[in-house]
Design a protein around this motif. Structure first.
Motif, PDB file in Angstrom:
ATOM      1  N   THR A 127      -2.946  16.069 -19.050  1.00  0.00           N
ATOM      2  CA  THR A 127      -3.485  17.215 -18.771  1.00  0.00           C
ATOM      3  C   THR A 127      -2.244  18.329 -18.625  1.00  0.00           C
ATOM      4  N   THR A 128      -2.606  19.695 -19.214  1.00  0.00           N
ATOM      5  CA  THR A 128      -1.457  20.560 -19.216  1.00  0.00           C
ATOM      6  C   THR A 128      -1.155  21.261 -17.812  1.00  0.00           C
ATOM      7  N   ASN A 129      -2.324  21.213 -16.962  1.00  0.00           N
ATOM      8  CA  ASN A 129      -2.485  21.864 -15.741  1.00  0.00           C
ATOM      9  C   ASN A 129      -1.232  21.194 -14.870  1.00  0.00           C
ATOM     10  N   GLY A 130      -0.698  22.230 -14.163  1.00  0.00           N
ATOM     11  CA  GLY A 130       0.289  21.775 -12.989  1.00  0.00           C
ATOM     12  C   GLY A 130       0.044  20.631 -12.162  1.00  0.00           C
ATOM     13  N   VAL A 131       0.690  19.723 -11.919  1.00  0.00           N
ATOM     14  CA  VAL A 131       0.670  18.497 -10.729  1.00  0.00           C
ATOM     15  C   VAL A 131       0.610  19.250  -9.447  1.00  0.00           C
ATOM     16  N   SER A 132      -0.050  18.883  -8.625  1.00  0.00           N
ATOM     17  CA  SER A 132       0.074  19.502  -7.305  1.00  0.00           C
ATOM     18  C   SER A 132       0.125  18.701  -6.257  1.00  0.00           C
ATOM     19  N   GLN A 133      -0.722  17.403  -6.426  1.00  0.00           N
ATOM     20  CA  GLN A 133      -0.786  16.304  -5.294  1.00  0.00           C
ATOM     21  C   GLN A 133      -0.314  14.858  -5.968  1.00  0.00           C
ATOM     22  N   MET A 134      -0.412  14.025  -5.036  1.00  0.00           N
ATOM     23  CA  MET A 134      -0.216  12.377  -5.671  1.00  0.00           C
ATOM     24  C   MET A 134      -0.858  11.612  -4.616  1.00  0.00           C
ATOM     25  N   SER A 135      -1.440  10.429  -5.024  1.00  0.00           N
ATOM     26  CA  SER A 135      -1.775   9.566  -4.093  1.00  0.00           C
ATOM     27  C   SER A 135      -1.172   7.978  -4.275  1.00  0.00           C
ATOM     28  N   PHE A 136      -1.164   7.121  -3.532  1.00  0.00           N
ATOM     29  CA  PHE A 136      -0.398   5.874  -3.517  1.00  0.00           C
ATOM     30  C   PHE A 136      -1.188   4.722  -3.036  1.00  0.00           C
ATOM     31  N   SER A 137      -1.058   3.605  -3.760  1.00  0.00           N
ATOM     32  CA  SER A 137      -1.657   2.380  -3.548  1.00  0.00           C
ATOM     33  C   SER A 137      -1.057   1.070  -3.667  1.00  0.00           C
ATOM     34  N   THR A 138      -1.058   0.170  -2.907  1.00  0.00           N
ATOM     35  CA  THR A 138      -0.366  -1.201  -3.252  1.00  0.00           C
ATOM     36  C   THR A 138      -1.218  -2.171  -3.663  1.00  0.00           C
ATOM     37  N   ASP A 139      -2.672  -1.932  -4.254  1.00  0.00           N
ATOM     38  CA  ASP A 139      -3.438  -2.695  -4.917  1.00  0.00           C
ATOM     39  C   ASP A 139      -3.894  -2.357  -6.249  1.00  0.00           C
ATOM     40  N   GLU A 174      -1.282  13.972  -1.060  1.00  0.00           N
ATOM     41  CA  GLU A 174      -0.209  14.735  -0.339  1.00  0.00           C
ATOM     42  C   GLU A 174       0.475  15.475  -1.564  1.00  0.00           C
ATOM     43  N   PRO A 175       1.059  16.725  -0.973  1.00  0.00           N
ATOM     44  CA  PRO A 175       1.771  17.357  -2.001  1.00  0.00           C
ATOM     45  C   PRO A 175       2.908  16.605  -2.861  1.00  0.00           C
ATOM     46  N   PHE A 176       2.780  17.058  -4.155  1.00  0.00           N
ATOM     47  CA  PHE A 176       3.618  16.360  -4.964  1.00  0.00           C
ATOM     48  C   PHE A 176       5.089  16.739  -4.877  1.00  0.00           C
ATOM     49  N   GLN A 177       5.957  15.691  -4.964  1.00  0.00           N
ATOM     50  CA  GLN A 177       7.285  15.709  -4.813  1.00  0.00           C
ATOM     51  C   GLN A 177       7.967  14.746  -5.680  1.00  0.00           C
ATOM     52  N   THR A 178       9.107  14.942  -5.982  1.00  0.00           N
ATOM     53  CA  THR A 178       9.722  13.979  -7.039  1.00  0.00           C
ATOM     54  C   THR A 178      10.400  12.864  -6.519  1.00  0.00           C
ATOM     55  N   THR A 179      10.644  12.527  -5.176  1.00  0.00           N
ATOM     56  CA  THR A 179      11.007  11.444  -4.650  1.00  0.00           C
ATOM     57  C   THR A 179      10.180  11.068  -3.327  1.00  0.00           C
ATOM     58  N   LYS A 180       9.893   9.804  -3.025  1.00  0.00           N
ATOM     59  CA  LYS A 180       9.208   9.403  -1.850  1.00  0.00           C
ATOM     60  C   LYS A 180       9.660   8.034  -1.339  1.00  0.00           C
ATOM     61  N   THR A 181       9.587   7.980   0.001  1.00  0.00           N
ATOM     62  CA  THR A 181       9.849   6.683   0.533  1.00  0.00           C
ATOM     63  C   THR A 181       8.526   6.177   0.850  1.00  0.00           C
ATOM     64  N   PHE A 182       8.232   4.800   0.262  1.00  0.00           N
ATOM     65  CA  PHE A 182       7.012   4.324   0.410  1.00  0.00           C
ATOM     66  C   PHE A 182       7.296   2.908   0.963  1.00  0.00           C
ATOM     67  N   LEU A 183       6.390   2.573   2.150  1.00  0.00           N
ATOM     68  CA  LEU A 183       6.640   1.412   2.937  1.00  0.00           C
ATOM     69  C   LEU A 183       5.745   0.352   2.270  1.00  0.00           C
ATOM     70  N   LEU A 184       6.503  -0.639   1.740  1.00  0.00           N
ATOM     71  CA  LEU A 184       5.528  -1.881   1.192  1.00  0.00           C
ATOM     72  C   LEU A 184       5.115  -2.901   2.299  1.00  0.00           C
ATOM     73  N   PRO A 185       3.930  -3.519   1.941  1.00  0.00           N
ATOM     74  CA  PRO A 185       3.424  -4.453   2.929  1.00  0.00           C
ATOM     75  C   PRO A 185       4.304  -5.658   3.109  1.00  0.00           C
ATOM     76  N   PRO A 186       4.185  -5.998   4.335  1.00  0.00           N
ATOM     77  CA  PRO A 186       4.968  -6.933   4.760  1.00  0.00           C
ATOM     78  C   PRO A 186       5.213  -8.263   4.057  1.00  0.00           C
ATOM     79  N   GLY A 187       6.126  -9.075   4.059  1.00  0.00           N
ATOM     80  CA  GLY A 187       6.260 -10.419   3.388  1.00  0.00           C
ATOM     81  C   GLY A 187       7.222 -10.241   2.178  1.00  0.00           C
TER      82      GLY A 187
END
Length: 199
Positions: free
Chosen positions: A21-33, A41-54
């Motif tokens: 898409t040529t439209n500006g990115v405004s949000q992002m969403s995360f998943s572990t599966d 959440e608002p788009f940013q170039t870096t993010k600290t992401f908590l992985l599942p335990p183990g």
């Protein structure tokens, strides 16, 4: 992360594609599966992401949302979380073993549950220094054969092993080189010849 849909995990491993898409990115969403995603959440170039335990294999997935609510494809990266040091097995000589050979073969095995060993982080120290020896590398194994005779007495070994995740393990051991027993000393008693010290 960037607006072209690139996801980077740990030491530079990347999976990249285009959002489409040529439209500006405004949000992002995360998943572990790759199926159940977090709230946008608002788009940013870096993010600290908590992985599942183990420990073991992990998936990190992200999708981007533009200002009109259009969602990108899902971008995924698979990593291995390894927090455990390798394990070391001293094959020969065993700890506290007594040997008569002045050039004993030194053989060490090491392995890791999750990631490959780092060959550059595999060290064997004999009496506090790298031995002057022929070195043979095998799968998960290193064998050393000294070029020079060792002295009689106590000798120390230190084995250091690292894996590609930066975990390290150390094993300390010692062995002894002793003089081989000499032939028995015989003494004639009557018509019999018996070893000295026998009754």
């Amino acid at each position: 992360l960037d607006q072209d849909g690139e996801i980077s995990v740990f030491d530079g491993y990347t999976a990249a594609s285009k959002i489409g898409t040529t439209n500006g990115v405004s949000q992002m969403s995360f998943s572990t599966d790759g199926v159940n995603f977090s709230n946008p959440e608002p788009f940013q170039t870096t993010k600290t992401f908590l992985l599942p335990p183990g420990e073991g294999g992990k998936q990190v997935a992200v999708k981007f949302i533009d200002e009109f609510g259009n969602e990108s494809e899902v971008f995924s990266s698979f990593i291995v979380l390894d927090l455990t040091a390798p394990y070391i097995v001293l094959i020969t000589p065993l700890d506290q073993e007594r040997l008569t050979s002045l050039r004993p073969e030194i053989s060490v095995s090491a392995a890791d549950n999750f990631v490959p060993l780092d060959p550059a982080a595999f060290f064997v120290l004999l009496d506090g220094r790298e031995p002057f020896a022929e070195v043979e590398y095998g799968e998960h194994r290193v064998t050393l054969r000294p070029f020079e005779d060792l002295t009689f007495g106590r000798h120390t070994l230190r084995i250091e092993v690292g894996d590609s995740a930066g975990n390290r393990a150390t094993l300390d051991s010692e062995f002894f080189i002793v003089r081989p027993p000499g032939p028995p000393v015989l003494s004639a008693i009557g018509n019999q010849t018996v070893p000295l010290g026998s009754s």
